[in-house]
Design a protein around this motif. Structure first.
Motif: not given
Length: 346
Positions: A122-124, A129-134, A261-267
């Motif tokens: 619900g809040v991915a 996603i940003p937390l896991a990417a970090f 954070v950046l990769v979470a939204f752009s790959g």
């Protein structure tokens, strides 16, 4: 005869560089909003941006489809360029880059794991996603740095080899997550993270990366002098009063947070953090107080233009921008690798 001092001339030159980059970013933004599968006159774009145009299909295309994509491209480009600049100072090597060092791949693994496992569905997009990417970015950076550092020193060869090896392992892990996923629709999402693209940008996705970029860049400007001290070497920086171990650890965490954070939204978009800082140093020098703002603006311009090319060069096909940056950045990396002697510092 001019009475301007060298310092005054330097400030004027620096102001001209910033103004030129700001103008280039404005022009790239207008071009990004005007060009595409539907071409919109530039004057109409400006009318829409200033609220002077009547509602219509052009307004929807500009404000709801293209503007979020262009703004995300500017934020991601600026962030990746700033991260590359800082990593190059930390390891004293201009070949360092979030993509080449496996940091982007680590962030991608974290993001893909959240997608496949459905953690916090619900809040991915805004939290998990940003937390896991970090977490993935930080873990991969720590591993690469540990593998490359031997006898208290870093060399170009070990750093790049460690980064490439870790990146390959993480890419294999991403592929494993993809093929073992129980849902076929995960394939498209995972390919997005691995290739890097801005096509899914939305207004509700811009706040977090923009806030993190502004706050992170401000913090890095505050530690510009310690970053400069690292350029003289670890022993020299220690003599001048810098706790290099603690400082590096703190900046590694910050760089990983920004990357995640950046990769979470752009790959994973590669080579921006390699090419842009190198070009910026040729213009304003290596001092980070001047270098970081120029790098951020240049990175924003570069990725906005690259994304514009990615969605127009093979129109109506939308090429992932990460493919285009790799095609341009790969030869640039090989050129730098060939011209730099082994073990040369940044």
């Amino acid at each position: 005869m001019s009475c301007k001092t060298p310092a005054t001339r330097g400030r004027l030159r620096y102001g001209l560089v910033l103004a030129s980059l700001a103008a280039a970013l404005a022009a790239a933004t207008v071009a990004g909003l005007a060009l595409g599968s539907v071409r919109i006159p530039a004057d109409r774009v400006l009318e829409i941006l200033t609220g002077g145009a009547d509602p219509g299909p052009y307004r929807t295309i500009v404000l709801d489809v293209r503007l979020p994509r262009v703004l995300l491209g500017a934020v991601v480009g600026a962030g990746l360029a700033v991260i590359g600049t800082v990593l190059q100072a930390l390891v004293r090597n201009q070949l360092a880059d979030p993509f080449l060092l496996g940091v982007s791949s680590g962030a991608s693994v974290g993001a893909v794991a959240v997608i496949v496992l459905g953690i916090g569905a619900g809040v991915a997009t805004t939290v998990t996603i940003p937390l896991a990417a970090f977490a993935g970015a930080l873990a991969s950076l720590v591993v690469v740095y540990a593998l490359a550092r031997t006898g208290g020193t870093l060399t170009t060869g070990r750093l790049i080899l460690a980064g490439v090896a870790v990146s390959y392992i993480l890419s294999a892990l991403t592929s494993l997550l993809m093929v073992t996923s129980a849902r076929a629709d995960h394939l498209k999402e995972i390919l997005y993270w691995t290739l890097g693209g801005l096509g899914s940008a939305r207004w509700d996705q811009l706040a977090l990366p923009a806030i993190v970029l502004v706050a992170g860049t401000a913090l890095l400007l505050g530690v510009a002098r310690p970053l400069d001290l690292l350029l003289v070497g670890e022993e020299g920086a220690t003599v001048l009063g810098l706790d290099t171990g603690r400082f590096r650890a703190a900046i590694f965490v910050l760089a990983s947070l920004l990357t995640g954070v950046l990769v979470a939204f752009s790959g994973a978009i590669g080579f921006v953090g390699l090419m842009v800082p190198h070009a910026a140093r040729m213009v304003v020098g290596a001092g980070h107080r001047r270098l970081l703002p120029v790098t951020a603006l240049a990175g924003a311009v570069f990725l906005v233009v690259a994304d514009l090319a990615a969605r127009t060069v093979a129109a109506p096909q939308d090429i992932p921008v990460g493919v285009l940056t790799a095609l341009t950045g790969g030869p640039f990396f090989l050129w730098m690798l060939r011209r730099r002697p082994e073990g040369a510092p940044a």
